[in-house]
Motif scaffolding. Structure first.
Motif, PDB file in Angstrom:
ATOM      1  N   GLU A 168      -9.558   6.202   0.068  1.00 42.11           N
ATOM      2  CA  GLU A 168      -8.285   6.416   0.742  1.00 42.11           C
ATOM      3  C   GLU A 168      -8.163   7.765   1.437  1.00 42.11           C
ATOM      4  O   GLU A 168      -8.568   8.802   0.919  1.00 42.11           O
ATOM      5  CB  GLU A 168      -7.130   6.267  -0.265  1.00 42.11           C
ATOM      6  N   LYS A 181       0.944   4.062  -3.008  1.00 41.88           N
ATOM      7  CA  LYS A 181       0.408   5.421  -2.835  1.00 41.88           C
ATOM      8  C   LYS A 181       1.445   6.476  -3.220  1.00 41.88           C
ATOM      9  O   LYS A 181       1.093   7.537  -3.739  1.00 41.88           O
ATOM     10  CB  LYS A 181      -0.052   5.626  -1.390  1.00 41.88           C
ATOM     11  N   GLU A 202       0.785  -1.231   0.000  1.00 40.55           N
ATOM     12  CA  GLU A 202       0.000   0.000   0.000  1.00 40.55           C
ATOM     13  C   GLU A 202       0.823   1.291   0.000  1.00 40.55           C
ATOM     14  O   GLU A 202       0.575   2.195  -0.801  1.00 40.55           O
ATOM     15  CB  GLU A 202      -0.908  -0.040   1.241  1.00 40.55           C
ATOM     16  N   TYR A 224      -5.595   0.492  -7.287  1.00 40.11           N
ATOM     17  CA  TYR A 224      -6.040   1.844  -6.922  1.00 40.11           C
ATOM     18  C   TYR A 224      -6.672   2.505  -8.122  1.00 40.11           C
ATOM     19  O   TYR A 224      -6.155   2.384  -9.241  1.00 40.11           O
ATOM     20  CB  TYR A 224      -4.842   2.685  -6.456  1.00 40.11           C
TER      21      TYR A 224
END
Lengths: 319, 189
Positions: free
Chosen positions: A245, A80, A76, A116
């Motif tokens: 998110e 990101k 993750e 994502y």
């Protein structure tokens, strides 16, 4: 000669997995989601008190002090950072590692599909997850509010019931501990009462979780705070976990620090906070939703296997 | 007594639960989502035989039960208690009615029995899987009837009644499976 050199999974399942990977990659390609690879280990660890990271040491030829690296519990943070750098929508199929976890649904090393979507909220991502699931034979995935399911199984409102009431309920279900940690009590009641109610071959998504279980999801304030998080269950087993998110660097930093405070109280090692992630949020993470799917568990349920060992080439016991 | 962490849980481990000794039948690691991990445990209460389920937070500790299985020789009963002896230490143990339970109907003396001791006191007794006992009463059999599979009741020297083939006669020794209560064969001294 013993037979423990043999794969844990049958050759048929190993072949099927290869086909499933092709299907996933095709699904992502059709939607212009780019495949990426991020490092398996990192200088910083996961602060979540419910996760334990493996660590290892790098001995640099240029430094007499070894450097500690943590194996990813999920890709993750690195993904990101890619999003913040402007990658656009991305996905990854990778191995992740969690210490202290083994059982019919757990292996310390397992395969995760994480993706994502820029500009999506958690509902749009649930739509996309449902499309992927229908390719895998799970049609018309039902979607329910976490609070509705919780209330119908226990008569208690997970967001509004006071902690003492939850404690009494957990004791009624046989919890042998004196904790009053709200997240733990909710988790316990969930495993005893709600997960069994989700059994059967159907896939079900629960969404809008209690704020104390926000993890990296953003928190929305209606009449009370709820975490914009969802989980996919098949046959009562958690298969995937998605978030609208959190993009706020300050909020992220304070959640990391709160995690480390909890770790300290529980007598766990505090984890080095991923400053790169916080800095990337500071720079600006585009609005997005993300999801992690435990592929081994998904395949296990699709193939009707009783244990996760039956879908991995070699389980941790004979790797 | 030692305590056991959930990561030491395995089937057969003996724990004290609500004041009673219990044995783990099954231990499952459960972890909902990203949350707290638990151990869901199925146990048998060694006093009542009842099966119960408990769930512990992973990392918690539970008090162990001082339970051991040993082989003891059965000596005699005084009607209230059944007396056993450890042939190595010559130590004697007394089992009450609850502990002796079904085993009482199969033992007459000198048998080696598996006894479960809790804090040094017999909790349960298992008779040997096979015992040889004398028939004290049974009706005369029908001559030549050896293969049709008919049975008749026979009272053994312990007072227990079992079904035996028609050709078996009073005063004979027979071998019995104590787990099923079934006649196995005729036996010699």
């Amino acid at each position: 000669m013993t037979s423990d050199w043999q794969p844990s999974a049958s050759l048929d399942i190993i072949w099927q997995r290869a086909e499933y990977y092709k299907t996933i990659r095709r699904f992502m390609e059709e939607r212009d989601i780019m495949e990426v690879q991020t490092p398996i280990f990192s200088n910083s660890g996961n602060t979540d008190p419910n996760l334990s990271s493996f660590n290892t040491h790098f001995h640099s030829p240029n430094d007499k002090n070894p450097i500690t690296f943590y194996l990813n519990t999920s890709p993750e943070f690195a993904m990101k950072r890619l999003l913040a750098a402007g990658s656009g929508s991305i996905y990854q199929i990778c191995k992740v590692f969690r210490d202290h976890e083994a059982g019919i649904h757990h292996q310390p090393e397992f395969t995760m599909l994480e993706w994502y979507r820029l500009g999506y909220d958690h509902h749009q991502l649930m739509d996309e997850l449902s499309e992927l699931l229908s390719i895998f034979g799970y049609h018309s995935v039902e979607r329910m509010l976490y609070s509705d399911v919780f209330e119908s199984c226990t008569g208690l409102h997970p967001h509004l019931a006071d902690t003492n009431t939850l404690f009494e309920q957990a004791k009624y279900y046989g919890l042998e501990t004196n904790t009053v940690d709200r997240g733990l009590l909710l988790d316990f009641i969930f495993t005893q009462s709600i997960a069994p109610a989700l059994s059967g071959d159907k896939a079900v998504i629960l969404f809008d979780f209690p704020a104390c279980q926000a993890s990296l999801a953003r928190i929305r304030n209606d009449n009370y705070p709820v975490a914009e998080r969802f989980e996919l269950f098949i046959d009562g087993v958690e298969i995937a976990n998605g978030f609208h998110e959190l993009c706020d660097a300050k909020e992220q930093m304070s959640r990391f620090e709160e995690d480390n405070r909890k770790r300290k109280i529980k007598g766990q090692n505090e984890m080095p906070i991923d400053k790169h992630l916080v800095n990337s949020l500071e720079h600006g993470l585009p609005e997005c939703a993300g999801i992690a799917v435990g592929l081994d568990r998904l395949f296990m349920k699709m193939k009707g296997c009783n244990s996760i060992e039956e879908v991995v080439t070699f389980s941790y016991l004979n790797c | 007594m030692a305590t056991y962490n959930t990561n030491e849980f395995r089937s057969g481990l003996k724990l004290m639960i609500d004041g009673d000794p219990c044995s783990i039948i099954e231990n499952e690691f459960v972890k909902p989502g990203k949350g707290q991990a638990f151990n869901r445990v199925r146990l048998r209460n060694l006093k009542t035989g009842r099966v119960l389920e408990k769930t512990y937070k992973s990392g918690d500790s539970v008090e162990g039960a001082d339970v051991i299985d040993i082989t003891l020789q059965y000596l005699y009963t005084d009607g209230d208690m059944w007396h056993f002896m450890d042939n190595k230490s010559y130590e004697q143990h007394m089992a009450d009615k609850n502990a002796i339970n079904d085993a009482a109907q199969w033992i007459k003396g000198e048998e080696e029995c598996e006894v479960t001791l809790w804090n040094g006191t017999p909790l349960s007794v298992a008779a040997p899987n096979f015992v040889i006992l004398k028939i004290t009463q049974t009706d005369p059999g029908v001559r030549g009837d050896t293969a049709t599979g008919g049975t008749k009741p026979a009272t053994l020297e312990t007072g227990t009644v079992v079904k035996v083939p028609l050709f078996v006669e009073e005063g004979e020794l027979i071998r019995v499976d104590t787990r099923t209560g079934e006649y196995m064969s005729r036996a010699k001294e």
